[in-house]
Design an enzyme around this catalytic site. Structure first.
Site, PDB file in Angstrom:
ATOM      1  N   TYR A 112       0.711  -1.071  -0.062  1.00 11.89           N
ATOM      2  CA  TYR A 112       0.107   0.036  -0.027  1.00 11.89           C
ATOM      3  C   TYR A 112       0.864   1.277  -0.082  1.00 11.89           C
ATOM      4  CZ  TYR A 112      -4.767  -2.192   0.921  1.00 11.89           C
ATOM      5  OH  TYR A 112      -5.724  -3.062   0.939  1.00 11.89           O
TER       6      TYR A 112
ATOM      7  N   LYS B 145       3.589 -15.344   2.822  1.00 10.56           N
ATOM      8  CA  LYS B 145       3.809 -16.220   1.661  1.00 10.56           C
ATOM      9  C   LYS B 145       5.274 -16.468   1.787  1.00 10.56           C
ATOM     10  CE  LYS B 145       2.228 -18.082  -2.100  1.00 10.56           C
ATOM     11  NZ  LYS B 145       1.562 -19.227  -2.266  1.00 10.56           N
TER      12      LYS B 145
ATOM     13  N   ASP C 227      -2.509 -18.415   0.954  1.00 12.61           N
ATOM     14  CA  ASP C 227      -3.457 -19.179   0.309  1.00 12.61           C
ATOM     15  C   ASP C 227      -4.053 -20.460   1.079  1.00 12.61           C
ATOM     16  OD1 ASP C 227      -0.757 -20.497   0.359  1.00 12.61           O
ATOM     17  OD2 ASP C 227      -1.079 -21.058  -1.579  1.00 12.61           O
TER      18      ASP C 227
ATOM     19  N   ASP D 114      -5.999  -7.197   4.400  1.00  9.69           N
ATOM     20  CA  ASP D 114      -7.176  -6.448   3.395  1.00  9.69           C
ATOM     21  C   ASP D 114      -8.062  -7.466   2.849  1.00  9.69           C
ATOM     22  OD1 ASP D 114      -8.665  -4.670   2.186  1.00  9.69           O
ATOM     23  OD2 ASP D 114      -7.698  -4.925   0.529  1.00  9.69           O
TER      24      ASP D 114
ATOM     25  N   ASP E 229     -12.034  -9.402   4.629  1.00 14.11           N
ATOM     26  CA  ASP E 229     -13.399  -9.256   3.765  1.00 14.11           C
ATOM     27  C   ASP E 229     -13.525 -10.850   3.976  1.00 14.11           C
ATOM     28  OD1 ASP E 229     -13.360  -6.410   3.377  1.00 14.11           O
ATOM     29  OD2 ASP E 229     -13.724  -6.946   1.298  1.00 14.11           O
TER      30      ASP E 229
END
Ligand code: IPM
Ligand code: MG
Length: 361
Positions: free
Chosen positions: A146, A195, A227, A251, A255
């Protein structure tokens, strides 16, 4: 106590839901002998309309002078709103990113809880959700993709875009500590999500998180690839207590986590820095499609106000009173349309706010 609260009503359903949260805060003030002083702050599209930019220096300064900021939501419909004709750095979201950075709000707490009363709205099978779940996502909020360098250039006639993902060990350490601190107050388990099988930033993340874990021998630490975490959230959400992760992964996963609760309109969030200051906002967006209709669910914003009382003002009793009032309203069967189910009583935004304020004890 006098509570000096900045208020960003924002765009879309923002003004409607924040109005109800202020109503509840005022009632808490009356019941418990506090006064709330509100400073209205413009951010996002509402600021673009007045000042041409999504956040002014004056607003940043005004926010800094408050004890805490309560926010609705920002942004509009990207297809139809003129805000999205502007260059990316002038769009509503840029204001949100800037205020996070300016106020150093690096720790973003997003609880995802399955409310017993709302089980019907949960999209997962009952065998998966039996017994409920209650997790806290601790998302790093001022680093990573970001805020890394970005540019779009033409290279040998080919358009090429760059976004860089950078973390230094200090940024990782301070968010990891927050994650472990909160785990100590909960079920003492941290799942650090990265990751690390691909990214250097994730390998450093893992190393620093392991160092921090040594200071918290009572907390169980596990690492999970992002993942796999996306999959585990729908397969077995009960396994999670605190999910600790970097900005972009947080982020996306937050959600997903909120969706599996079936009630994004119920989920609060807090963005904190090293001090008591915090920015509190619902996890959901500005929902421009239902703005102005009076049907938005104000509960996430009301619960964000409760988080504000707890974290920024140490008013635990008052925060409990809000949470209990919300529970009572749900138990009695009142629902906004997003969480409506058969046999319940549908109410609008204002009525929901009135009911919750009325149950403050
Ligand atoms: C969120 C939002 C923001 C983010 C957007 C509006 C920039 O999706 O708070 O999760 O990506 O952080
Ligand atoms: Mg998001």
């Amino acid at each position: 106590m006098n509570l000096n609260i900045g208020v960003i009503k924002g765009d879309g359903i923002g003004p409607e839901i924040v109005t109800e949260a202020m109503k509840v805060l005022d009632q808490v003030g009356k019941t418990y002998g506090h006064t709330c002083d509100y400073t209205q702050l413009l951010m996002g599209g509402a600021s673009i309309d007045v000042h041409g930019v999504p956040l002014t220096d004056e607003t940043v300064a005004a926010a800094k002078s408050c004890d805490a900021v309560l926010m609705g939501s920002i942004g509009g419909d990207a297809k139809t709103s003129p805000w999205y004709q502007l260059e990316p750095s002038k769009r509503p979201e840029a204001g949100l990113l800037r205020i996070r950075k300016e106020l150093n709000l690096f720790a973003n707490l997003r609880p995802a809880v399955l409310y017993d009363e709302l089980k019907g709205a949960c999209p997962l099978k009952e065998e998966i959700t039996k017994g409920g779940f209650d997790m806290m996502i601790m998302r790093e909020l001022t680093g990573g993709l970001y805020f890394g360098e970005r540019r779009t250039v033409e290279e040998n006639g080919v358009m090429t875009a760059y976004d860089s993902l950078t973390y230094n060990e200090e940024e990782i350490r301070r968010i990891a500590k927050r994650g472990f601190d909160i785990a100590m107050k909960r079920r003492k388990k941290v799942t650090s999500v990265d990751k690390a099988n691909v990214l250097d930033s994730s390998r450093l993340w893992r190393k620093v998180v392991e160092e921090v874990a040594k200071e918290y021998p009572k907390v169980t630490l596990e690492h999970m690839l992002v993942d796999n975490c996306a999959m585990q959230l729908v397969k077995d959400p009960k396994q999670f207590d605190v999910i600790l992760t970097e900005n972009m992964f947080g982020d996306i996963l937050s959600d997903e986590a909120s969706m599996v609760t079936g009630s994004i309109g119920m989920l609060a969030s807090a963005s904190l820095n090293e001090t008591k200051f915090g920015l509190y906002e619902p996890s959901g967006g500005s929902a421009p499609d239902i703005a102005g209709k009076g049907i938005a669910n104000p509960i996430a914003t009301i619960l964000s106000a409760a988080m504000m009382l707890r974290f920024s003002f140490d008013l635990d009793k008052e925060a409990d009173a809000i949470e209990q009032a919300v529970s009572r309203v749900l138990k009695e069967g009142y629902r906004t349309i997003d969480i409506m189910s058969e046999g319940k009583q549908q109410v609008d935004t204002e009525k929901m706010g009135n009911l919750i304020a009325g149950y403050i004890k």
